[in-house]
Design an enzyme around this catalytic site. Sequence first.
Site, PDB file in Angstrom:
ATOM      1  N   ASP A   9       0.902  -1.341   0.375  1.00  0.00           N
ATOM      2  CA  ASP A   9       0.246   0.210  -0.151  1.00  0.00           C
ATOM      3  C   ASP A   9       0.528   1.102  -0.130  1.00  0.00           C
ATOM      4  O   ASP A   9       2.320   0.863   0.950  1.00  0.00           O
ATOM      5  CB  ASP A   9      -0.590  -0.006   1.042  1.00  0.00           C
ATOM      6  CG  ASP A   9      -1.842   0.972   1.747  1.00  0.00           C
ATOM      7  OD1 ASP A   9      -1.827   2.053   0.324  1.00  0.00           O
ATOM      8  OD2 ASP A   9      -1.305   1.740   2.419  1.00  0.00           O
ATOM      9  N   ASP A  11       0.056   4.929   0.233  1.00  0.00           N
ATOM     10  CA  ASP A  11      -0.239   5.983   2.204  1.00  0.00           C
ATOM     11  C   ASP A  11      -0.534   5.190   2.813  1.00  0.00           C
ATOM     12  O   ASP A  11      -1.009   4.570   3.840  1.00  0.00           O
ATOM     13  CB  ASP A  11      -1.227   6.238   1.080  1.00  0.00           C
ATOM     14  CG  ASP A  11      -1.847   7.059   0.314  1.00  0.00           C
ATOM     15  OD1 ASP A  11      -0.557   8.238  -0.122  1.00  0.00           O
ATOM     16  OD2 ASP A  11      -3.145   7.382   0.133  1.00  0.00           O
ATOM     17  N   GLY A  46      -7.172   3.444   3.241  1.00  0.00           N
ATOM     18  CA  GLY A  46      -7.477   2.905   1.851  1.00  0.00           C
ATOM     19  C   GLY A  46      -9.053   2.674   1.552  1.00  0.00           C
ATOM     20  O   GLY A  46      -9.011   1.863   0.786  1.00  0.00           O
TER      21      GLY A  46
HETATM   22  C1  BG6 Z   1      -5.683   5.778   0.076  1.00  0.00           C
HETATM   23  C2  BG6 Z   1      -5.493   6.584   1.032  1.00  0.00           C
HETATM   24  O1  BG6 Z   1      -4.962   4.904  -0.222  1.00  0.00           O
HETATM   25  O2  BG6 Z   1      -6.280   6.271  -1.184  1.00  0.00           O
HETATM   26  C3  BG6 Z   1      -7.321   6.884   1.769  1.00  0.00           C
HETATM   27  O3  BG6 Z   1      -5.095   5.553   2.271  1.00  0.00           O
HETATM   28  C4  BG6 Z   1      -7.479   8.255  -0.033  1.00  0.00           C
HETATM   29  O4  BG6 Z   1      -7.626   7.627   2.747  1.00  0.00           O
HETATM   30  C5  BG6 Z   1      -7.663   6.624  -0.966  1.00  0.00           C
HETATM   31  O5  BG6 Z   1      -9.387   8.069   0.628  1.00  0.00           O
HETATM   32  C6  BG6 Z   1      -7.891   7.709  -2.190  1.00  0.00           C
HETATM   33  O6  BG6 Z   1      -7.193   9.096  -2.509  1.00  0.00           O
HETATM   34  P1  BG6 Z   1      -7.388   9.597  -3.598  1.00  0.00           P
HETATM   35  O7  BG6 Z   1      -5.576  10.131  -3.848  1.00  0.00           O
HETATM   36  O8  BG6 Z   1      -7.289   9.013  -4.711  1.00  0.00           O
HETATM   37  O9  BG6 Z   1      -7.865  10.588  -3.167  1.00  0.00           O
HETATM   38 MG    MG Z   2      -2.914   3.583   3.644  1.00  0.00          MG
END
Ligand code: BG6
Ligand code: MG
Length: 213
Positions: A9, A11, A46
């Site tokens: 993963d 973030d 996630g």
């Molecule tokens: C995930 C994060 O990696 O990405 C979530 O854990 C986030 O919190 C999701 O909402 C979507 O991210 P983005 O950058 O497309 O808004």
């Molecule tokens: Mg994450």
Amino acid sequence: MLYKGIIFDLDGVICHTDKYHYKAWKKLADQIGVYFDRTINNRLRGVSRMESLEIILENYDGELTDDEKKTLAEQKNNYYRELLNNMSRADLSDEVYDTLIALRQAGCKLAIGSSSKNAGFILKKIGLGEFFDAVSDGNNISHSKPDPEVFLKAAEYINLAPAECLVVEDAESGIEAAINGGFDSAAIGDAVNCVKAMYTLRSIEDLKEIVII
Ligand code: BG6
Ligand code: MG
């Protein structure tokens, strides 16, 4: 070697963009007068951008149209991108980088499995733009975690079966997605209390002991 491929993963695992997600959602929530705290934020790990907004709006007093919701999600993403703009190679820790290098030298294929549509941008910012063997992210999936799609695609991109890969996650939804896809899973950060994970990591460096035998 126990695993031929490791799917990370992004973030909250490779870098701490999870804190920027929190800041950006907090700014949006304050703007529309919705209560939001770190406990609620942990439920967003996630989860896709639009699904995250729906969770935040559980505390919203009123009705919003789909267009209004889309606008709010775009605003949050703009706040988030402003924060991402300041990221650099310095946001990649030595322990993450050294672990990635050790796993690669041991012969593992390395992939990203992230729900984020900003994954490519973030990877470039921290100097890993060309590093991974494959990137599966929010742009190539239609179901977000706990659906296993993002990890199944990542495994497919590196030509491995789920049983040959280990998923590394900081989100409970991500651990569930891994299990749903037939992957072994390792929990780090916020996910360490998730009893469903096969391994619990104190540090990402623990992966070396699990994977490289
Ligand atoms: C995930 C994060 O990696 O990405 C979530 O854990 C986030 O919190 C999701 O909402 C979507 O991210 P983005 O950058 O497309 O808004
Ligand atoms: Mg994450």
